[in-house]
Write an enzyme that holds these catalytic residues in place. Structure first.
Site, PDB file in Angstrom:
ATOM      1  N   GLU A   1      -2.650  -7.064  12.928  1.00  0.00           N
ATOM      2  CA  GLU A   1      -3.576  -8.477  12.063  1.00  0.00           C
ATOM      3  C   GLU A   1      -2.207  -9.047  11.322  1.00  0.00           C
ATOM      4  O   GLU A   1      -1.057  -8.494  10.721  1.00  0.00           O
ATOM      5  CB  GLU A   1      -3.806  -7.246  11.212  1.00  0.00           C
TER       6      GLU A   1
ATOM      7  N   ASP B   1      -7.490 -11.704   9.140  1.00  0.00           N
ATOM      8  CA  ASP B   1      -7.416 -11.309   7.629  1.00  0.00           C
ATOM      9  C   ASP B   1      -7.998 -12.280   6.826  1.00  0.00           C
ATOM     10  O   ASP B   1      -8.795 -12.411   6.206  1.00  0.00           O
ATOM     11  CB  ASP B   1      -6.494  -9.936   7.248  1.00  0.00           C
TER      12      ASP B   1
ATOM     13  N   GLU C   1       0.163  -1.557   7.127  1.00  0.00           N
ATOM     14  CA  GLU C   1      -0.317  -0.408   8.427  1.00  0.00           C
ATOM     15  C   GLU C   1       0.288   0.145   9.724  1.00  0.00           C
ATOM     16  O   GLU C   1       0.528  -1.248  10.283  1.00  0.00           O
ATOM     17  CB  GLU C   1      -1.607  -0.293   8.436  1.00  0.00           C
TER      18      GLU C   1
ATOM     19  N   ASP D   1      -1.081  -3.537  10.638  1.00  0.00           N
ATOM     20  CA  ASP D   1      -1.070  -4.822  10.090  1.00  0.00           C
ATOM     21  C   ASP D   1      -0.229  -4.802   8.641  1.00  0.00           C
ATOM     22  O   ASP D   1       0.583  -4.758   8.320  1.00  0.00           O
ATOM     23  CB  ASP D   1      -2.812  -4.096   9.344  1.00  0.00           C
TER      24      ASP D   1
ATOM     25  N   LYS E   1     -14.303  -7.933   5.947  1.00  0.00           N
ATOM     26  CA  LYS E   1     -14.514  -6.959   5.110  1.00  0.00           C
ATOM     27  C   LYS E   1     -15.637  -7.764   4.269  1.00  0.00           C
ATOM     28  O   LYS E   1     -16.112  -8.789   2.998  1.00  0.00           O
ATOM     29  CB  LYS E   1     -13.642  -7.625   4.242  1.00  0.00           C
TER      30      LYS E   1
ATOM     31  N   SER F   1     -14.140  -3.196   8.816  1.00  0.00           N
ATOM     32  CA  SER F   1     -12.932  -2.582   7.484  1.00  0.00           C
ATOM     33  C   SER F   1     -13.105  -2.191   6.287  1.00  0.00           C
ATOM     34  O   SER F   1     -14.263  -1.910   6.143  1.00  0.00           O
ATOM     35  CB  SER F   1     -12.279  -3.862   8.004  1.00  0.00           C
ATOM     36  N   HIS F   2     -13.119  -0.984   6.437  1.00  0.00           N
ATOM     37  CA  HIS F   2     -13.184  -0.537   4.406  1.00  0.00           C
ATOM     38  C   HIS F   2     -12.306  -1.285   3.862  1.00  0.00           C
ATOM     39  O   HIS F   2     -11.452  -2.412   4.473  1.00  0.00           O
ATOM     40  CB  HIS F   2     -12.316   1.205   4.143  1.00  0.00           C
TER      41      HIS F   2
ATOM     42  N   ASP G   1      -4.282   4.074   1.716  1.00  0.00           N
ATOM     43  CA  ASP G   1      -4.573   3.969   3.508  1.00  0.00           C
ATOM     44  C   ASP G   1      -5.244   5.788   3.890  1.00  0.00           C
ATOM     45  O   ASP G   1      -5.334   6.021   4.519  1.00  0.00           O
ATOM     46  CB  ASP G   1      -4.843   2.965   3.962  1.00  0.00           C
TER      47      ASP G   1
ATOM     48  N   HIS H   1       0.872  -0.889   0.582  1.00  0.00           N
ATOM     49  CA  HIS H   1      -0.072   0.139  -0.210  1.00  0.00           C
ATOM     50  C   HIS H   1       0.943   1.199  -0.047  1.00  0.00           C
ATOM     51  O   HIS H   1       0.287   2.415   0.647  1.00  0.00           O
ATOM     52  CB  HIS H   1      -0.890  -0.228   1.127  1.00  0.00           C
TER      53      HIS H   1
HETATM   54  P1  PGA Z   1      -7.091  -4.568   1.704  1.00  0.00           P
HETATM   55  O1  PGA Z   1      -6.337  -3.919   2.921  1.00  0.00           O
HETATM   56  O2  PGA Z   1      -8.469  -3.817   0.954  1.00  0.00           O
HETATM   57  O3  PGA Z   1      -6.102  -4.771   0.539  1.00  0.00           O
HETATM   58  O4  PGA Z   1      -7.253  -5.499   1.406  1.00  0.00           O
HETATM   59  C1  PGA Z   1      -6.698  -3.564   3.708  1.00  0.00           C
HETATM   60  C2  PGA Z   1      -6.696  -4.455   5.184  1.00  0.00           C
HETATM   61  O5  PGA Z   1      -5.789  -5.600   5.032  1.00  0.00           O
HETATM   62  O6  PGA Z   1      -6.998  -4.229   6.065  1.00  0.00           O
END
Ligand code: PGA
Length: 432
Positions: free
Chosen positions: A291, A316, A164, A242, A341, A368-369, A207, A155
């Protein structure tokens, strides 16, 4: 009643196609869109991308739009939008033979969310209240925001291997104060990064977190600690990371130098080395949540680390928001929190079910977004209505992140003295 469902292709925060739905009732039109980010390989979630190779690098969602306009609309016309479970079942039934592959998860979710918004309007209650009714409880909770302040991994274009670094203002008294603390810290962090690494180091990642060219996790955490200190919030803000370790797991090793052009050879770590690294970080920093610390299929080491009880361990890719994988992880104690998600689950009803499943296991729940997201703020209402306790929606900047955080500010204002901020109870909120 629902009179028609129309879909169109819009663009998400990465400039990639996403599905937007306009659900018409005899009273109004309700719009919803679902994040377009893809699911990890092996997920039950199918892609809504189709094969129009020449357009938008073959990532268009035209097929999903066609299916919604033709089949889904026909199936839902005449239904009462308050009947969320029946609507979601009708969408699932349409696609049964295809394991959610024909309509695709993101398209399904957009329809389901639009119906949920219409249901709330029909009942003349706020969306979060309608969701609380769907959950079957009466408790609402304002979640603790997990605010992204530094980006790395896939990211961000820096050397940091993890995706993150987040801050959790658990010591705030309200959601509003939490956002104020988060935003002040974010701006102090920017100044600190500028002072230390120069003006070209304050670019932001997917993000909204800063992407200074740091290469180690502790270097990033030190910067954030300095920012918290400068903002005067020592002890009131906790840290989370994360790792998104699936992205740099090669064979059974973790390549911490996966983004370095000239590798030193020191980057390869075993899963046990990673456990050592995380344990060390938990003892040195107020790090309360990690995470995806291992590869998506490394159940063994995730369990080994979780049982050390050093922090919240969030699944995740390990879970993919999939009820079957969650069940296994609960039974084996492979992690102790879910990142939800919704576009990996399919419908609002199923999303509520997995939140219940996680809460029944006394897990933490982080709604989560997605890193490629739209400005739809539904997950804010979902987090409140399902009393999740935590929400992850990126940095306190960028429209697609703020649409969620700003909606939570509105909800808190509306709830007035009934609005309870999860605060120190972020892992154990009541409700579902
Ligand atoms: P992603 O990232 O939408 O790229 O999966 C968000 C996350 O990992 O929480």
């Amino acid at each position: 009643v629902i009179t028609s469902v129309r879909a169109r292709q819009i663009l998400d925060s990465r400039g990639e196609p996403a599905v937007e739905v306009a659900l018409h009732t005899n009273k109004a039109v309700h719009r919803a869109s679902a994040a377009a980010a893809d699911a990890p390989e092996g997920a039950a979630a199918a892609s809504t991308r189709d094969a129009e190779k020449r357009k938008l690098l073959a990532r268009t969602v035209a097929d999903a739009v066609r299916v919604i306009n033709d089949k889904v609309s026909e199936a839902l016309v005449g239904m009462d939008p308050q009947q969320q479970a029946q609507i979601d079942q009708a969408i699932i039934d349409l696609d049964k033979a295809h394991h959610k592959a024909e309509i695709g998860m993101k398209a399904m979710l957009a329809v389901s969310i639009a119906a949920c918004k219409a249901g709330a309007a029909e009942k003349e209650v706020p969306l979060y209240k309608h969701i609380t009714d769907l959950v079957g409880k009466s408790t609402t909770t304002l979640p603790v925001p997990a605010i992204t302040v530094i980006n790395g991994g896939t990211h961000g274009g820096n050397r940091l291997p993890i995706q993150e670094i987040m801050i959790l203002p658990v010591g705030a008294k309200s959601f509003e104060e939490a956002m104020q603390m988060g935003s002040e810290t974010y701006h102090h962090l920017k100044d600190i990064i500028l002072e230390k690494y120069g003006s070209d180091s304050c670019n932001i990642g997917d993000d909204g977190g800063f992407t200074p060219n740091i290469s180690s996790i502790s270097e990033g955490l030190d910067l954030v600690i300095a920012a918290i200190d400068r903002a005067g919030y020592n002890g009131r803000i906790k840290l989370a990371i994360d790792v998104a370790a699936t992205d740099f797991c090669i064979g059974k090793k973790y390549d911490l130098e996966f983004k370095f052009a000239e590798k030193s050879g020191q980057g390869f770590k075993t899963a046990d080395d990673m456990i050592e690294i995380y344990s060390q970080l938990c003892s040195e920093y107020p790090l309360v949540s990690i995470e995806q610390p291992f590869d998506k299929d490394d159940w063994e080491h995730s369990k080994k680390f979780t049982t050390l009880e050093l922090c919240q361990v969030v699944g995740d890719d390990l879970l993919m928001s999939d009820p079957e994988r969650i069940k296994r992880a609960v039974n084996e104690y492979t992690c102790n929190a879910l990142v939800l998600k919704a576009n990996q689950v399919g419908t609002v009803t199923e999303a509520i079910e997995v939140v219940k499943q996680a809460k029944d296991a006394h897990w933490g729940v982080m709604v989560s977004h997605r890193s490629g997201d739209t400005d739809d703020s539904f997950i804010a209402d979902l987090a409140v209505g399902a009393a999740a306790g935590q929400i992850k929606a990126g940095a306190p900047c960028r429209g697609e992140c703020l649409s969620k955080y700003n909606q939570l500010l509105r909800i808190e204002e509306e709830l007035g003295s009934d609005g309870v901020y999860a605060g120190e109870n972020w892992r154990t909120t009541a409700g579902t």
